[in-house]
Design an enzyme around this catalytic site. Structure first.
Site: not given
Ligand code: F6R
Length: 247
Positions: A66, A134, A136, A141
């Site tokens: 990313d 979280n 990811h 996400e």
């Protein structure tokens, strides 16, 4: 699924580096899927050390997961800059064999398509992943659905807050990123997910022992046949003992 739990992130990084080294040594044209972030640092430190001790990486190709939208290679918080600082600048992978999404492309949609072409052309042998608090992976996400292909994503508040530690303030954190989708990740021949620290314990327990859910993106790794979770004792602290012992 294998689970390995180490006392320190340093030991964990060494273990991960030895697995990556085996891929580099045993594959004619190894393709490494790489992650940025603090979790990957112990691995890169060891790979740099291995290289100084003789590990040749001239035949390696790398594909990063990313990049922030809007940050160029010369921005100290861009992921290209991170990779240059911590790995590429210290090993002998030719620059043209390193791929990081282009966060400053004028046409982001076509930059995403180009990136998928690269992954199709050079299938990933081993994918390195960190995990967000979280759950990811890459910047996929938690959501109602997970996207297959490379795409532009709006980062959640949680991710922006968590990544603010690398910027002067939360306002400076880009709100969008380009990320590989889950298809490219799941098509890697093998996957290593590393996680260190108590803040990751919930995400790790839910990813390994919970249901497969799109709001816990890393749980999708349960569907892959060759995944190794490389943890420290803190990130493994919410796993039930029976499962974590199985390895
Ligand atoms: C970065 C990436 C992210 C990170 C994750 C953990 O390329 O793909 O999924 O791996 O956000 O970040 P750290 O390691 O900084 O806690």
């Amino acid at each position: 699924m294998r689970i390995r739990i180490f006392d320190t992130s340093h030991e964990a990084g060494l273990y991960a580096a030895s697995i990556v080294e085996q891929t580099i040594l045993n594959t004619a044209h190894p393709v490494l899927g790489l992650a940025t972030g603090s979790t990957a640092l112990p691995l890169y430190e060891e790979l740099v050390r291995f290289h100084r001790c003789g590990l040749d990486m001239a035949h390696v190709r790398s594909i990063n997961l990313d990049e922030y939208v809007g940050l160029g290679a010369d921005h100290p918080q861009s992921y290209r800059y991170f990779m240059n600082q911590h790995l590429f600048g210290h090993v002998n992978i030719p620059e043209e064999q390193t791929h990081v999404p282009n966060g400053t492309a004028t046409d982001l949609a076509s930059a995403c398509l180009d990136y998928d072409d690269i992954v199709r052309k050079y299938p990933i042998d081993i994918q390195i992943l960190g995990i967000g608090v979280n759950g990811h992976i890459g910047f996929n996400e938690p959501d109602d659905l997970l996207l297959s292909n490379t795409h532009v994503v709006t980062l959640t508040h949680e991710t922006v807050r968590s990544n603010a530690r690398f910027f002067e303030s939360e306002d400076d954190v880009p709100k969008q990123a380009i990320t590989l989708g889950v298809q490219a990740i799941l098509q890697a021949k093998s996957i290593i997910l590393m996680a260190f620290g108590e803040a990751k314990a919930d995400a790790i327990a839910r990813s390994i022992q919970g249901e497969v859910r799109t709001d816990v993106p890393a749980s999708i790794l349960q569907l892959h046949r060759d995944v190794t979770f490389i943890l420290d004792t803190q990130s493994a602290s919410k796993l039930s003992a029976s499962r974590s012992m199985r390895g």
